[in-house]
Design a protein around this motif. Structure first.
Motif, PDB file in Angstrom:
ATOM      1  N   ILE A 125       0.811  -1.231   0.000  1.00  0.00           N
ATOM      2  CA  ILE A 125       0.000   0.000   0.000  1.00  0.00           C
ATOM      3  C   ILE A 125       0.844   1.282   0.000  1.00  0.00           C
ATOM      4  N   ALA A 126       2.171   1.176   0.004  1.00  0.00           N
ATOM      5  CA  ALA A 126       3.042   2.352  -0.062  1.00  0.00           C
ATOM      6  C   ALA A 126       3.758   2.362  -1.417  1.00  0.00           C
ATOM      7  N   PHE A 127       3.721   3.530  -2.084  1.00  0.00           N
ATOM      8  CA  PHE A 127       4.219   3.620  -3.454  1.00  0.00           C
ATOM      9  C   PHE A 127       5.162   4.808  -3.611  1.00  0.00           C
ATOM     10  N   ASP A 128       5.930   4.779  -4.669  1.00  0.00           N
ATOM     11  CA  ASP A 128       6.722   5.948  -5.031  1.00  0.00           C
ATOM     12  C   ASP A 128       5.784   7.102  -5.374  1.00  0.00           C
ATOM     13  N   TRP A 129       6.294   8.316  -5.259  1.00  0.00           N
ATOM     14  CA  TRP A 129       5.497   9.520  -5.496  1.00  0.00           C
ATOM     15  C   TRP A 129       4.831   9.503  -6.879  1.00  0.00           C
ATOM     16  N   ASN A 130       5.533   9.079  -7.892  1.00  0.00           N
ATOM     17  CA  ASN A 130       5.012   9.106  -9.262  1.00  0.00           C
ATOM     18  C   ASN A 130       4.634   7.722  -9.772  1.00  0.00           C
ATOM     19  N   HIS A 131       4.206   6.850  -8.865  1.00  0.00           N
ATOM     20  CA  HIS A 131       3.804   5.501  -9.256  1.00  0.00           C
ATOM     21  C   HIS A 131       2.648   5.542 -10.252  1.00  0.00           C
ATOM     22  N   LYS A 132       2.779   4.777 -11.346  1.00  0.00           N
ATOM     23  CA  LYS A 132       1.723   4.710 -12.353  1.00  0.00           C
ATOM     24  C   LYS A 132       1.071   3.338 -12.358  1.00  0.00           C
ATOM     25  N   ASP A 133      -0.244   3.353 -12.372  1.00  0.00           N
ATOM     26  CA  ASP A 133      -1.040   2.134 -12.462  1.00  0.00           C
ATOM     27  C   ASP A 133      -1.354   1.884 -13.935  1.00  0.00           C
ATOM     28  N   PRO A 134      -1.304   0.642 -14.384  1.00  0.00           N
ATOM     29  CA  PRO A 134      -1.534   0.390 -15.816  1.00  0.00           C
ATOM     30  C   PRO A 134      -2.918   0.793 -16.298  1.00  0.00           C
ATOM     31  N   ASN A 135      -3.906   0.823 -15.394  1.00  0.00           N
ATOM     32  CA  ASN A 135      -5.271   1.163 -15.787  1.00  0.00           C
ATOM     33  C   ASN A 135      -5.675   2.580 -15.415  1.00  0.00           C
ATOM     34  N   ARG A 136      -5.023   3.167 -14.407  1.00  0.00           N
ATOM     35  CA  ARG A 136      -5.445   4.468 -13.895  1.00  0.00           C
ATOM     36  C   ARG A 136      -4.422   5.570 -14.088  1.00  0.00           C
ATOM     37  N   GLY A 137      -3.293   5.247 -14.658  1.00  0.00           N
ATOM     38  CA  GLY A 137      -2.274   6.264 -14.859  1.00  0.00           C
ATOM     39  C   GLY A 137      -1.605   6.637 -13.544  1.00  0.00           C
ATOM     40  N   LEU A 138      -1.269   7.915 -13.374  1.00  0.00           N
ATOM     41  CA  LEU A 138      -0.629   8.391 -12.155  1.00  0.00           C
ATOM     42  C   LEU A 138      -1.592   8.178 -10.990  1.00  0.00           C
ATOM     43  N   LEU A 139      -1.342   7.146 -10.216  1.00  0.00           N
ATOM     44  CA  LEU A 139      -2.330   6.677  -9.248  1.00  0.00           C
ATOM     45  C   LEU A 139      -2.616   7.706  -8.163  1.00  0.00           C
ATOM     46  N   ARG A 140      -1.602   8.444  -7.769  1.00  0.00           N
ATOM     47  CA  ARG A 140      -1.762   9.433  -6.694  1.00  0.00           C
ATOM     48  C   ARG A 140      -2.815  10.486  -7.031  1.00  0.00           C
ATOM     49  N   THR A 141      -2.988  10.802  -8.298  1.00  0.00           N
ATOM     50  CA  THR A 141      -3.888  11.886  -8.697  1.00  0.00           C
ATOM     51  C   THR A 141      -5.242  11.398  -9.197  1.00  0.00           C
ATOM     52  N   PHE A 142      -5.469  10.101  -9.197  1.00  0.00           N
ATOM     53  CA  PHE A 142      -6.715   9.560  -9.747  1.00  0.00           C
ATOM     54  C   PHE A 142      -7.890   9.837  -8.815  1.00  0.00           C
ATOM     55  N   VAL A 143      -9.086  10.000  -9.400  1.00  0.00           N
ATOM     56  CA  VAL A 143     -10.306  10.150  -8.605  1.00  0.00           C
ATOM     57  C   VAL A 143     -11.463   9.530  -9.378  1.00  0.00           C
ATOM     58  N   SER A 144     -12.371   8.919  -8.640  1.00  0.00           N
ATOM     59  CA  SER A 144     -13.573   8.358  -9.240  1.00  0.00           C
ATOM     60  C   SER A 144     -14.673   8.369  -8.188  1.00  0.00           C
ATOM     61  N   ASN A 145     -15.885   7.969  -8.591  1.00  0.00           N
ATOM     62  CA  ASN A 145     -17.005   8.058  -7.657  1.00  0.00           C
ATOM     63  C   ASN A 145     -17.162   6.835  -6.764  1.00  0.00           C
ATOM     64  N   ASN A 146     -16.519   5.736  -7.128  1.00  0.00           N
ATOM     65  CA  ASN A 146     -16.659   4.497  -6.348  1.00  0.00           C
ATOM     66  C   ASN A 146     -15.475   3.609  -6.710  1.00  0.00           C
ATOM     67  N   TRP A 147     -14.427   3.651  -5.881  1.00  0.00           N
ATOM     68  CA  TRP A 147     -13.231   2.906  -6.253  1.00  0.00           C
ATOM     69  C   TRP A 147     -12.400   2.582  -5.022  1.00  0.00           C
ATOM     70  N   GLN A 148     -11.506   1.634  -5.202  1.00  0.00           N
ATOM     71  CA  GLN A 148     -10.565   1.247  -4.156  1.00  0.00           C
ATOM     72  C   GLN A 148      -9.156   1.458  -4.695  1.00  0.00           C
ATOM     73  N   ILE A 149      -8.378   2.260  -4.004  1.00  0.00           N
ATOM     74  CA  ILE A 149      -7.035   2.553  -4.470  1.00  0.00           C
ATOM     75  C   ILE A 149      -6.098   1.369  -4.272  1.00  0.00           C
ATOM     76  N   THR A 150      -6.356   0.549  -3.281  1.00  0.00           N
ATOM     77  CA  THR A 150      -5.683  -0.732  -3.073  1.00  0.00           C
ATOM     78  C   THR A 150      -6.758  -1.738  -2.643  1.00  0.00           C
ATOM     79  N   PRO A 151      -6.533  -3.021  -2.781  1.00  0.00           N
ATOM     80  CA  PRO A 151      -7.595  -3.997  -2.485  1.00  0.00           C
ATOM     81  C   PRO A 151      -7.779  -4.310  -1.000  1.00  0.00           C
ATOM     82  N   PHE A 152      -6.978  -3.715  -0.145  1.00  0.00           N
ATOM     83  CA  PHE A 152      -6.993  -4.094   1.271  1.00  0.00           C
ATOM     84  C   PHE A 152      -7.874  -3.137   2.072  1.00  0.00           C
TER      85      PHE A 152
END
Length: 338
Positions: A59-86
């Motif tokens: 659950i701890a990532f580098d500042w500019n960690h990119k997710d393959p589906n969400r891009g720059l994960l730190r800046t992502f936002v949605s209406n119903n989502w889980q940033i990590t599965p835990f």
């Protein structure tokens, strides 16, 4: 403007008498933006220090960690989502860590709104306890030059960054919402903790004259995640708030105060400072949308306040979704998905 109707006179009277729960910045007002030693950020560091190597790997990532589906994960936002599965309330975290995460959450909101947020979270999780439907991530290392904590779940994205993320308020785009009783809410949204914000905005609409209403009322709502900044070079739809005066301007200031009220004082101040830098409330436009009017009562469920780098998009249909994107620089890019 024509003589106000009885309903409008009552609204004017109420606005004039009401105290503003979240005071707006004025000349000479000091700004207390979040810092790495703010209450929530201090708890973020305590949480990070308590994590095992195995937990940090998840659950701890580098500042500019990119997710393959969400891009720059730190800046992502949605209406119903889980940033990590835990989920927070799971055996992935110790009881002490769960308590610290709850303290972070409490540190990010106005204490007077704690019970309302807890109602929202309970309603939106089918009655489950806090943390059962929330997950977190930490970017960077708390105590270093840049770090950010992100809390997600249904109808909630909140952030704590100690103001280490330049230019943006709230640490980046945030989201809040509520489906109080049903997915498809009824007219007047019974039990919805955020509906008062829309009532205040609709009160402003009632104060407008016919020409102003025509400029403010647009036929079709934008896509809900359409909250990227237009900047000063692109036209923004709706009624210019700078053209309002007197009681109408006072009512509009009340709307703005109500929008930022649920959040901690430091984030309120930072949001107001960002808005001020881009021209203040007078640089924004107010728009209402006629296409998703629950109950066909002309109490507009979808509406929006937008400036060059300020977007507060309130969607009350079929239930409340609110997208918030605020910065002091309109070049900040959005990473959102509806």
């Amino acid at each position: 403007m024509s003589t106000p109707s009885p309903d409008r006179r009552e609204f004017l009277k109420w606005v004039g008498a009401a105290s503003v729960g979240a005071p707006l910045l004025g000349a000479g007002t000091s700004i207390a933006a979040p810092t790495p030693t703010s209450t929530a950020e201090t708890a973020v560091k305590a949480l990070y220090d308590s994590l095992t190597d195995a937990q940090r790997a998840k659950i701890a990532f580098d500042w500019n960690h990119k997710d393959p589906n969400r891009g720059l994960l730190r800046t992502f936002v949605s209406n119903n989502w889980q940033i990590t599965p835990f989920r927070v309330k799971s055996d992935f975290y110790t009881a002490k860590q769960q308590a610290i995460i709850h303290d972070i959450f409490k540190g990010l909101i106005n204490p007077e709104w704690y019970s309302k947020f807890m109602k929202q979270l309970k309603d939106d999780s089918g009655g489950k306890p806090w943390g059962a439907e929330q997950s977190i991530a930490i970017f960077g290392k708390p105590g270093d030059a840049q770090f950010e904590f992100v809390l997600t779940g249904r109808h909630q994205t909140l952030r704590a960054d100690g103001n280490t993320e330049a230019h943006v308020a709230f640490g980046g785009p945030i989201f809040y919402g509520h489906a109080a009783e049903n997915f498809n809410e009824a007219k007047d949204h019974p039990g919805n903790v955020f509906w008062e914000q829309a009532k205040l905005a609709n009160g402003v609409y009632q104060l407008l004259d016919d020409k102003q209403r025509k400029r403010a009322l647009l036929p079709e709502s934008p896509d809900e995640s359409e909250v990227a900044f237009q900047g000063k070079s692109k036209p923004i739809a709706g009624l210019p708030v700078g053209e309002l005066s007197g009681d109408v301007k006072k009512a509009m200031q009340k709307v703005l105060a109500a929008l930022i009220e649920p959040f901690r004082a430091e984030d309120r101040d930072e949001a107001m400072a960002a808005l001020t830098k881009q021209g203040g409330l007078d640089a924004t436009r107010l728009s209402f949308f006629a296409d998703e009017d629950i109950g066909d009562d002309q109490v507009w469920d979808n509406w929006r306040l937008e400036g060059p780098s300020f977007v507060w998009y309130y969607r009350g249909s079929p239930h409340v979704h609110v997208w918030v994107n605020v910065a002091d620089d309109d070049s900040v890019k959005l990473n959102a998905r509806g």
